[in-house]
Every structure is written in C-alpha cells, then in structure tokens.
Design a protein around this motif. Structure first.
Motif, PDB file in Angstrom:
ATOM      1  N   TRP A   1      57.703  49.288  29.397  1.00 27.79           N
ATOM      2  CA  TRP A   1      57.008  47.689  29.169  1.00 27.79           C
ATOM      3  C   TRP A   1      56.459  48.025  28.107  1.00 27.79           C
ATOM      4  O   TRP A   1      56.461  46.724  26.878  1.00 27.79           O
ATOM      5  CB  TRP A   1      56.413  48.015  30.259  1.00 27.79           C
ATOM      6  N   TRP A   2      55.281  49.070  27.850  1.00 30.23           N
ATOM      7  CA  TRP A   2      54.918  48.771  26.332  1.00 30.23           C
ATOM      8  C   TRP A   2      56.269  48.735  25.664  1.00 30.23           C
ATOM      9  O   TRP A   2      56.074  48.115  23.922  1.00 30.23           O
ATOM     10  CB  TRP A   2      54.094  50.110  26.061  1.00 30.23           C
TER      11      TRP A   2
ATOM     12  N   THR B   1      57.840  53.996  33.806  1.00 29.51           N
ATOM     13  CA  THR B   1      57.557  52.134  33.876  1.00 29.51           C
ATOM     14  C   THR B   1      56.823  51.205  33.236  1.00 29.51           C
ATOM     15  O   THR B   1      57.023  50.724  32.334  1.00 29.51           O
ATOM     16  CB  THR B   1      57.460  52.028  35.204  1.00 29.51           C
TER      17      THR B   1
ATOM     18  N   ALA C   1      57.546  45.575  25.013  1.00 34.33           N
ATOM     19  CA  ALA C   1      56.893  44.698  24.375  1.00 34.33           C
ATOM     20  C   ALA C   1      57.001  45.084  22.526  1.00 34.33           C
ATOM     21  O   ALA C   1      56.390  44.537  21.562  1.00 34.33           O
ATOM     22  CB  ALA C   1      55.112  44.925  24.785  1.00 34.33           C
TER      23      ALA C   1
END
Length: 77
Positions: free
Chosen positions: A6-7, A2, A10
């Motif tokens: 998310w990285w 996860t 981003a």
C-alpha cells in the motif's frame, strides 16, 4: 507485507501525479512560447510592411522644392 504494498502504491501514485503536473506545466509553457513567437512574427511583418511603404514613399516622392511644386501644380501630389 501488505503495508509495504500500500505504501508503494501510494508513493507510485503521488510520483505519477507529480510527473503529470510537471508535464502539463512544461506543455503549457511551450504553448505560450509558440504563441509569443507567432505574435512577434506577425508584428515584425507589419513593421516591415510599414517601413517598406515609407521607403517607397520617400523614393517616389519629390526630391526638392521645385519637384514638389511641379507635382502640386499637376494635381498628383
């Protein structure tokens, strides 16, 4: 796993924002270039008109002192 998602999200978002800013900057520069070119064209047309009027006045004007005096005596000068 996860955290990688998310990285990645981003990084993708930041890359998209950087691309958007670069695109907007390029569009602004292009618009400024077009505006500058239009102003230059308008100035050139004005200058050409002034020079054409000057050439016409010189061509139609008296060529020597006798012609000038004759025009002044006729009242057309």
């Amino acid at each position: 796993m996860t955290a990688y998602l998310w990285w990645g999200l981003a990084v993708g978002t930041i890359a998209a924002l950087i691309w958007l800013v670069a695109y907007a900057t390029k569009a602004g520069r292009n618009a400024q270039s077009v505006q500058t070119s239009q102003h230059a064209a308008a100035d050139a047309e004005i200058e050409a008109g002034v020079q054409a009027n000057m050439a016409k006045a010189q061509a139609d004007g008296p060529q020597d002192k006798d012609q000038l005096l004759a025009r002044l005596d006729d009242g057309t000068g």
